[in-house]
Enzyme design. Structure first.
Site, short mmCIF file in Angstrom:
data_model
loop_
_atom_site.label_atom_id
_atom_site.label_comp_id
_atom_site.label_asym_id
_atom_site.label_seq_id
_atom_site.Cartn_x
_atom_site.Cartn_y
_atom_site.Cartn_z
CG PHE C 34 -10.16 -7.73 -8.86
CD1 PHE C 34 -10.07 -8.63 -8.51
CD2 PHE C 34 -11.13 -6.87 -7.87
CE1 PHE C 34 -9.91 -8.68 -6.73
CE2 PHE C 34 -10.46 -6.68 -6.83
CZ PHE C 34 -9.73 -7.75 -6.30
CB VAL C 72 -14.77 -5.44 -11.58
CG1 VAL C 72 -14.49 -6.95 -12.35
CG2 VAL C 72 -14.91 -6.11 -10.02
CB CYS C 73 -11.20 -4.16 -16.01
SG CYS C 73 -12.07 -3.51 -17.92
CB VAL C 74 -16.48 -1.50 -17.74
CG1 VAL C 74 -15.97 -0.87 -18.14
CG2 VAL C 74 -18.39 -2.65 -18.70
N GLY C 77 -14.69 -7.85 -17.73
CA GLY C 77 -15.68 -8.92 -17.01
C GLY C 77 -17.07 -8.88 -17.50
#
Lengths: 99, 133, 114
Positions: C34, C72-74, C77
Site C-alpha cells: 500500500f 504499508v509503506c512507512v 504512512g
C-alpha cells in the site's frame, strides 16, 4: 504485454495514450471507469474500434454491469470477470497500468 | 531450512530483473511524481536493471527552472540530477511527448535519452516489472 | 500495489476483487503493498455506514484467512498519519524496499491506482 486502463475516455487521455503505445499483439483491459470506452453509440468509440484489429481488447464485466453498460459493449471487445482478469495477468509477462 | 530452500534463496538473491518506472504525471499537482521518485531511489539498493521512462505529462517533471517557493511545496527536481550517483542512468524520454508540449531536450535538467514512441514501446516490452505512476 | 485510499477511488476494491479471484484460482499472493494514499486502507479507525462494504476490515479478514502479507509503506504512512497506533489487524508497516523485493520475488506485479 497487458495494458490496464481505468479512466473514462471522456475524462482523461489515458486510453488514447495506451492505444498509441500498445504494440501489435498486446492486450488492453478496461476496468473501472474505462469500461465506458468499451461501449457503443458515443463519441469515443471510433478510437477503440480502430485499434481492435491490432490489439485484443477486454472489458471487466462487473464494472460494465455496475454502470448499466453491459448491453452496449462494442463488438469484438471480450468481456471478462475478475478470474479472467487474473488469467490475463498470468498470460502476459508484464502488465502496465495507465493511471 | 532445507537445502532446497537455501538454494532457492541464493538463486533469488542473484536475480537481476529489468524494472521500468513509467512517469506519466506532472509534478506538484499530485504527489505521484515525488513518491514515484522515492521508489526509484530505494530500488537502487537492490542491484536491479533500472530504467525510467518519461512520457505524456511525465516529461514536465524534468523541466529546468522549477521554483516552488510560491506554492510552499518542496522542489524535488534536483533529485533527478542525483540519480546518476545511484547508478540509475537509463532515463528515457519520449520524443512525441516532448514535441506535443513544445519542449526540447536542452530544456530538461538532466541528460536523457530522447527516443521515438516505437523505440520506447520496444524497451517497455523488454521489461520484467513495470511500475507506473 | 494499491495506491489510492478506500471509498474515494475504486482502486482498493478492484485490487481486493483481483486478489480474491487469484487466490480462488490457486495463485499465491506474495504481498500487497500500500503506497501513496493507499496507506489509508490500513487505518483501523474507519467506520463506514452499515449498508456499505468495510474496505479495511475486508482486507484484514482476507489477510487472516489466507495469510496475506499486507504491507504499508512507512514513509507514505508517516506523511499521512498512518502509524502503528491506528494500524488495522493483518497489516504491517515497513519500508519501500518491500515493494521492490516483491517485484523481484513475484512472477507478476499489478498496480491499482488513480
Amino acid at each position: 504485454m497487458l495494458h490496464i486502463v481505468n479512466k473514462s475516455p471522456f475524462e482523461k487521455t489515458t486510453l488514447a495514450s495506451c492505444l498509441a503505445h500498445a504494440g501489435p499483439g498486446a492486450a488492453v483491459l478496461l476496468i473501472e471507469d474505462a469500461v465506458y470506452g468499451a461501449t457503443t453509440l458515443n463519441a469515443a468509440e471510433g478510437a477503440l474500434k480502430g485499434a481492435l484489429g491490432r490489439v485484443a481488447v477486454y472489458a471487466l464485466g462487473p464494472d460494465l454491469e455496475a454502470r448499466g453498460m453491459k448491453e452496449r459493449v462494442i463488438e469484438g471487445v471480450k468481456v471478462v470477470d475478475y478470474a479472467g482478469f487474473v488469467d490475463l495477468v498470468a498470460e502476459h509477462k508484464t502488465s502496465q497500468s495507465w493511471l | 531450512m532445507t537445502e532446497a530452500a537455501m538454494d532457492l534463496e541464493a538463486e533469488a538473491a542473484g536475480v537481476v530483473k529489468k524494472f521500468m518506472y513509467v512517469n506519466r504525471k506532472a509534478p506538484y499537482g499530485t504527489i505521484y511524481a515525488l513518491e514515484g521518485l522515492e521508489v526509484v531511489l530505494i530500488s537502487a539498493a537492490f542491484d536491479q536493471d533500472v530504467s525510467l521512462a518519461f512520457l505524456d505529462d511525465g516529461v514536465y517533471q524534468l523541466v529546468k527552472g522549477q521554483q516552488t517557493k510560491g506554492i510552499e511545496v518542496k522542489n524535488f527536481s534536483p533529485t533527478y540530477r542525483a540519480l546518476e550517483g545511484y547508478d540509475i542512468e537509463k532515463l528515457y524520454v519520449e520524443r512525441e511527448s516532448l514535441e506535443a508540449r513544445g519542449l526540447t531536450a536542452d530544456q530538461l535538467l538532466v541528460p536523457v535519452e530522447v527516443m521515438g514512441r516505437d523505440e520506447l514501446v520496444r524497451r517497455m516490452e523488454e521489461q520484467d516489472v513495470v511500475i507506473a505512476f | 500495489m494499491v495506491n489510492e485510499g478506500p471509498y474515494n477511488h475504486q482502486a482498493s476494491d478492484s485490487a481486493y476483487q483481483f486478489v480474491q479471484a487469484a487466490l480462488a484460482k490457486g495463485h499465491r499472493i506474495y504481498r500487497v503493498f500500500f503506497y501513496n494514499d493507499g496507506v489509508h486502507n490500513a487505518t483501523r479507525l474507519t467506520e463506514p455506514p452499515q449498508d456499505d462494504r468495510h474496505v479495511v476490515n475486508r482486507w484484514s479478514k482476507l489477510a487472516e484467512a489466507h495469510g496475506l502479507d499486507l504491507v504499508v509503506c512507512v514513509a507514505a504512512g508517516l506523511r499521512r498519519g498512518l502509524v502503528e497506533d491506528n494500524l488495522a489487524p493483518g497489516f504491517r508497516i515497513s519500508g519501500l524496499g518491500q515493494l521492490v523485493e516483491a517485484g523481484i520475488q513475484a512472477d507478476r506485479l499489478v498496480v491499482f491506482g488513480d
